[in-house]
Each structure stands twice: as C-alpha cells, then as structure tokens.
Design a protein around this motif. Structure first.
Motif, PDB file in Angstrom:
ATOM      1  N   SER A 269      -5.453  15.576 -29.602  1.00  0.00           N
ATOM      2  CA  SER A 269      -6.369  16.624 -29.147  1.00  0.00           C
ATOM      3  C   SER A 269      -5.750  17.442 -28.020  1.00  0.00           C
ATOM      4  N   ASP A 270      -5.043  16.765 -27.104  1.00  0.00           N
ATOM      5  CA  ASP A 270      -4.414  17.467 -25.980  1.00  0.00           C
ATOM      6  C   ASP A 270      -3.310  18.408 -26.458  1.00  0.00           C
ATOM      7  N   VAL A 271      -2.501  17.933 -27.416  1.00  0.00           N
ATOM      8  CA  VAL A 271      -1.405  18.768 -27.926  1.00  0.00           C
ATOM      9  C   VAL A 271      -1.963  19.981 -28.651  1.00  0.00           C
ATOM     10  N   MET A 272      -3.000  19.793 -29.425  1.00  0.00           N
ATOM     11  CA  MET A 272      -3.613  20.908 -30.137  1.00  0.00           C
ATOM     12  C   MET A 272      -4.267  21.893 -29.166  1.00  0.00           C
ATOM     13  N   ALA A 273      -4.750  21.357 -27.996  1.00  0.00           N
ATOM     14  CA  ALA A 273      -5.337  22.230 -26.974  1.00  0.00           C
ATOM     15  C   ALA A 273      -4.262  22.948 -26.170  1.00  0.00           C
ATOM     16  N   GLY A 274      -3.024  22.461 -26.257  1.00  0.00           N
ATOM     17  CA  GLY A 274      -1.907  23.135 -25.597  1.00  0.00           C
ATOM     18  C   GLY A 274      -1.560  22.636 -24.212  1.00  0.00           C
ATOM     19  N   VAL A 275      -2.250  21.600 -23.722  1.00  0.00           N
ATOM     20  CA  VAL A 275      -1.941  21.050 -22.390  1.00  0.00           C
ATOM     21  C   VAL A 275      -1.974  19.529 -22.448  1.00  0.00           C
ATOM     22  N   ILE A 276      -1.072  18.900 -21.682  1.00  0.00           N
ATOM     23  CA  ILE A 276      -1.017  17.442 -21.602  1.00  0.00           C
ATOM     24  C   ILE A 276      -1.192  17.036 -20.133  1.00  0.00           C
ATOM     25  N   PRO A 277      -2.266  16.317 -19.793  1.00  0.00           N
ATOM     26  CA  PRO A 277      -2.463  15.873 -18.410  1.00  0.00           C
ATOM     27  C   PRO A 277      -1.676  14.589 -18.129  1.00  0.00           C
ATOM     28  N   LEU A 278      -0.930  14.594 -17.051  1.00  0.00           N
ATOM     29  CA  LEU A 278      -0.142  13.430 -16.657  1.00  0.00           C
ATOM     30  C   LEU A 278      -0.372  13.121 -15.177  1.00  0.00           C
ATOM     31  N   ASN A 279       0.081  11.970 -14.775  1.00  0.00           N
ATOM     32  CA  ASN A 279      -0.025  11.562 -13.372  1.00  0.00           C
ATOM     33  C   ASN A 279       1.244  10.819 -12.962  1.00  0.00           C
ATOM     34  N   THR A 280       1.759  11.152 -11.793  1.00  0.00           N
ATOM     35  CA  THR A 280       2.878  10.400 -11.219  1.00  0.00           C
ATOM     36  C   THR A 280       2.370   9.672  -9.983  1.00  0.00           C
ATOM     37  N   PHE A 281       2.804   8.429  -9.837  1.00  0.00           N
ATOM     38  CA  PHE A 281       2.338   7.608  -8.703  1.00  0.00           C
ATOM     39  C   PHE A 281       3.508   6.816  -8.140  1.00  0.00           C
ATOM     40  N   VAL A 282       3.595   6.774  -6.804  1.00  0.00           N
ATOM     41  CA  VAL A 282       4.617   5.979  -6.133  1.00  0.00           C
ATOM     42  C   VAL A 282       4.029   5.382  -4.867  1.00  0.00           C
ATOM     43  N   LYS A 283       4.331   4.115  -4.633  1.00  0.00           N
ATOM     44  CA  LYS A 283       3.882   3.428  -3.419  1.00  0.00           C
ATOM     45  C   LYS A 283       5.080   2.724  -2.782  1.00  0.00           C
ATOM     46  N   VAL A 284       5.275   2.987  -1.495  1.00  0.00           N
ATOM     47  CA  VAL A 284       6.389   2.399  -0.748  1.00  0.00           C
ATOM     48  C   VAL A 284       5.823   1.518   0.352  1.00  0.00           C
ATOM     49  N   SER A 285       6.257   0.257   0.375  1.00  0.00           N
ATOM     50  CA  SER A 285       5.815  -0.691   1.397  1.00  0.00           C
ATOM     51  C   SER A 285       7.019  -1.171   2.195  1.00  0.00           C
ATOM     52  N   GLY A 286       6.850  -1.231   3.515  1.00  0.00           N
ATOM     53  CA  GLY A 286       7.961  -1.673   4.350  1.00  0.00           C
ATOM     54  C   GLY A 286       7.496  -2.105   5.720  1.00  0.00           C
ATOM     55  N   LYS A 287       8.465  -2.188   6.660  1.00  0.00           N
ATOM     56  CA  LYS A 287       8.173  -2.644   8.023  1.00  0.00           C
ATOM     57  C   LYS A 287       8.871  -1.761   9.044  1.00  0.00           C
ATOM     58  N   VAL A 288       8.190  -1.590  10.167  1.00  0.00           N
ATOM     59  CA  VAL A 288       8.784  -0.933  11.329  1.00  0.00           C
ATOM     60  C   VAL A 288       9.014  -2.004  12.382  1.00  0.00           C
ATOM     61  N   SER A 289      10.255  -2.209  12.800  1.00  0.00           N
ATOM     62  CA  SER A 289      10.599  -3.221  13.786  1.00  0.00           C
ATOM     63  C   SER A 289      10.745  -2.569  15.158  1.00  0.00           C
ATOM     64  N   ILE A 290       9.925  -3.013  16.119  1.00  0.00           N
ATOM     65  CA  ILE A 290       9.923  -2.446  17.465  1.00  0.00           C
ATOM     66  C   ILE A 290      10.535  -3.439  18.433  1.00  0.00           C
ATOM     67  N   LEU A 291      11.624  -3.029  19.084  1.00  0.00           N
ATOM     68  CA  LEU A 291      12.335  -3.849  20.067  1.00  0.00           C
ATOM     69  C   LEU A 291      12.786  -5.184  19.489  1.00  0.00           C
ATOM     70  N   LYS A 292      12.901  -5.252  18.160  1.00  0.00           N
ATOM     71  CA  LYS A 292      13.316  -6.458  17.453  1.00  0.00           C
ATOM     72  C   LYS A 292      12.385  -7.641  17.723  1.00  0.00           C
ATOM     73  N   ILE A 293      11.170  -7.342  18.175  1.00  0.00           N
ATOM     74  CA  ILE A 293      10.184  -8.386  18.471  1.00  0.00           C
ATOM     75  C   ILE A 293       8.958  -8.229  17.580  1.00  0.00           C
ATOM     76  N   PHE A 294       8.416  -7.014  17.558  1.00  0.00           N
ATOM     77  CA  PHE A 294       7.199  -6.742  16.803  1.00  0.00           C
ATOM     78  C   PHE A 294       7.558  -6.078  15.478  1.00  0.00           C
ATOM     79  N   LYS A 295       7.090  -6.659  14.377  1.00  0.00           N
ATOM     80  CA  LYS A 295       7.305  -6.096  13.050  1.00  0.00           C
ATOM     81  C   LYS A 295       5.957  -5.716  12.456  1.00  0.00           C
ATOM     82  N   ILE A 296       5.778  -4.420  12.232  1.00  0.00           N
ATOM     83  CA  ILE A 296       4.501  -3.899  11.766  1.00  0.00           C
ATOM     84  C   ILE A 296       4.647  -3.413  10.332  1.00  0.00           C
ATOM     85  N   LYS A 297       3.759  -3.889   9.451  1.00  0.00           N
ATOM     86  CA  LYS A 297       3.799  -3.493   8.046  1.00  0.00           C
ATOM     87  C   LYS A 297       3.177  -2.107   7.875  1.00  0.00           C
TER      88      LYS A 297
END
Length: 230
Positions: free
Chosen positions: A173-201
């Motif tokens: 139905s989408d191809v016949m209508a001439g448009v295809i709806p898509l979605n891109t998703f990305v999630k990045v998880s990490g840590k910030v290290s402060i003074l090599k003592i505190f590690k915050i996610k």
C-alpha cells in the motif's frame, strides 16, 4: 581533789594521729584530682582525633565532590542525526505474488557531541532502521572515547534486510501511495569520569522519522527527537 593532767606523750600521739589523717586526706584529694585530670585529658585527645579525622575526610572526599559538581559538573552528551540520504533504492511490485521486492540502502551522518570538561567513553551500539515498528536493518557503532568538549562525526550505512519485509502487507500500500515511512534510532550509553574518582553514567539517543519518495528515490521529510539523561 584535782584530776591528773594528761601526760605529754599522750598529747604528742594525738597530734601525730591528726597530722597523719590530714596527710592521708591530702594524698587522697591529690589522687582524685590526678584521676579527674587524666580523664579530661583523654577526652580532649579523643576530640582532637575526631576533628583531625573529619578534616581529612573533608580534604579527600568533600572538596573533590564540590569541585566535580561545580567546575566539572557532568553534562549530557548529544547525539544528532545530521542527514539521511538514499544510496540505493529499487521497488518493484510482484502482482502475481501480491508483494513488493524492495532494495534499499541509506547513508546516515551522525554526530556525537561531548560538552563536558572531561572525556566521555561509550560502549558499542547499533544504529537501527525500522519500518512501522519492525526492525529491518542495522549498522554497528563501535565503542570509542570522545575528548573533552569535542564532537565526533560518524558515517554509517544502513542496508535493508529484505527477508524482514516478506510478511509486511502494508508495504504494498505504501509503495502504491508513493511514500515509504521509515525510522532510524540510535542509543549511546557511556560514562563520564571526573577526577578519576566519580564515574557518572550518561545516555544519549535520537529517533528520526523520515519519508522516502518512491518516484524521486530520496528522503522528502525528516523529523528527529533527541533524548539525554544522567
């Protein structure tokens, strides 16, 4: 008849006894004062030790914490989808089988900004390509580290996994209508290290809804939502 006077020796013994009593009382008083003074000295030493311990704790823990929450206050990394372009697109309708043969490859430009005064390290992830909530393609995003207050640019290729669309009746139905709806998703998880003592996610993600024109074979619209949290 007169009473006989006490002998001198008796008087001396009495005086000596009184003197001995006074000496013993004086010694007991001195001993009591010495004991009380010793207790007060020990209490004072304990107070000094407690104050020194608290000072050490303030120096090695509290002060770095204050510095980390002010000068090095953690900030949220920002993941941005800069552009999505069509590298390869082919869609043909198989009328007999009542299905669509689709060949699609997208080029995605991402940027990940680290606004912190310290480095940001993140783990491996993936950029996902979805069609109406169904995963149809993905590209790996290797683990890396971004220097303080720098932006990392990434170029990724998303290729459609054709077998994922075999059961999608809406695609026709989408191809016949001439448009295809898509979605891109990305999630990045990490840590910030402060003074090599505190590690915050920290976590940063982006979700982009885009529309591909079947006739023009390009992205005609793109709307993105960004989310970050500590």
């Amino acid at each position: 008849m007169e009473k006989p006077l006490a002998s001198s020796s008796t008087m001396e013994e009495a005086a000596s006894s009184k003197q001995t009593s006074k000496t013993n009382a004086s010694m007991e008083t001195q001993s009591s004062n010495t004991t009380t003074s010793g207790r007060k000295g020990r209490k004072r030493n304990r107070k000094i030790c407690i104050c020194v311990t608290l000072l050490i704790i303030l120096t090695f823990f509290i002060i770095p914490l204050i510095v980390s929450l002010t000068l090095f206050k953690p900030k949220r990394p920002i993941t941005t989808v800069d552009s999505v372009t069509v590298e390869r697109f082919r869609a043909s309708i198989n009328a007999l089988a009542f299905k669509v043969d689709l060949n699609l490859t997208l080029h995605v430009d991402l940027s990940l900004k680290n606004p912190n005064r310290v480095g940001f390290s993140y783990g491996s992830s993936s950029v996902l390509l979805n069609y109406r909530g169904q995963l149809i393609g993905e590209a790996p995003l290797p683990a890396n580290r971004i220097a303080p207050q720098k932006t990392q640019f990434m170029n990724l290729t998303l290729t459609l996994m054709a077998d994922r669309l075999l059961s999608e009746s809406e695609l026709l139905s989408d191809v016949m209508a001439g448009v295809i709806p898509l979605n891109t998703f990305v999630k990045v998880s990490g840590k910030v290290s402060i003074l090599k003592i505190f590690k915050i996610k920290v976590q940063s993600s982006s979700s982009c809804d885009l529309t591909i024109s079947v006739s023009n074979r390009n992205v005609t619209s793109q709307k993105c939502k960004y989310s970050t949290k500590l």
